[in-house]
Design a protein around this motif. Sequence first.
Motif, short mmCIF file in Angstrom:
data_model
loop_
_atom_site.label_atom_id
_atom_site.label_comp_id
_atom_site.label_asym_id
_atom_site.label_seq_id
_atom_site.Cartn_x
_atom_site.Cartn_y
_atom_site.Cartn_z
N PRO A 141 0.84 -1.19 0.00
CA PRO A 141 0.00 0.00 0.00
C PRO A 141 0.88 1.25 0.00
CG PRO A 141 -0.13 -1.14 2.13
CD PRO A 141 0.70 -1.98 1.22
N GLU A 189 -9.06 1.88 -4.92
CA GLU A 189 -7.76 1.60 -5.53
C GLU A 189 -7.33 0.14 -5.39
OE1 GLU A 189 -4.71 4.60 -4.63
OE2 GLU A 189 -6.31 5.72 -3.64
N THR A 190 -8.05 -0.64 -4.58
CA THR A 190 -7.65 -2.03 -4.34
C THR A 190 -8.84 -2.97 -4.50
OG1 THR A 190 -8.05 -1.85 -1.96
CG2 THR A 190 -5.82 -1.34 -2.74
N GLU A 200 -6.10 3.11 1.03
CA GLU A 200 -6.08 1.86 0.28
C GLU A 200 -6.49 0.63 1.08
OE1 GLU A 200 -2.35 1.42 -1.76
OE2 GLU A 200 -2.59 3.34 -2.80
#
Length: 155
Positions: free
Chosen positions: A46, A117-118, A67
């Motif tokens: 991350p 984002e993940t 994240e």
Amino acid sequence: MAKIIYGDRISKLGKVTLGCSAAIFDSTRQKVLLTRRTDNGRWCFPGGRMDAGEDATEACVREVLEETGLHVRVERLIGVYSNPHLIIEYADGERCHSVALHFEATSIAGTLSISEETTEYGYYSLNEIVSMDVMEHHLERIQDTFISQKSAFIR
């Protein structure tokens, strides 16, 4: 989609950006947290770019929270990475020569979760990571993390 482009001193084609990443160990200190990126489906620590007006540890703490949902405390600098032979190219065409500060951090609160984002996360050992599709520029950080050298690597 973020991709890595290699070439002799190719980083001169990109703008210099400062970023931070975090190695967060599990309770056994045998595995570290990795996240799978939404933009390219690859695994990495991350982290992300530092914003104007924040210091490096603030950037690391913010990026990990964004994240992973975890609040962390930065413990130590593992290394500084600035390979001039690669650039990161993003979907919008932006090319960056990344200077990355890689920290060891400890989770102090929060709930581990995915984000915009993940798409996935998990704690993995070095042996498990070897067979994963990891962003190339994170491989050196992963190896350095598991060495647990007291002084920071400069690479």
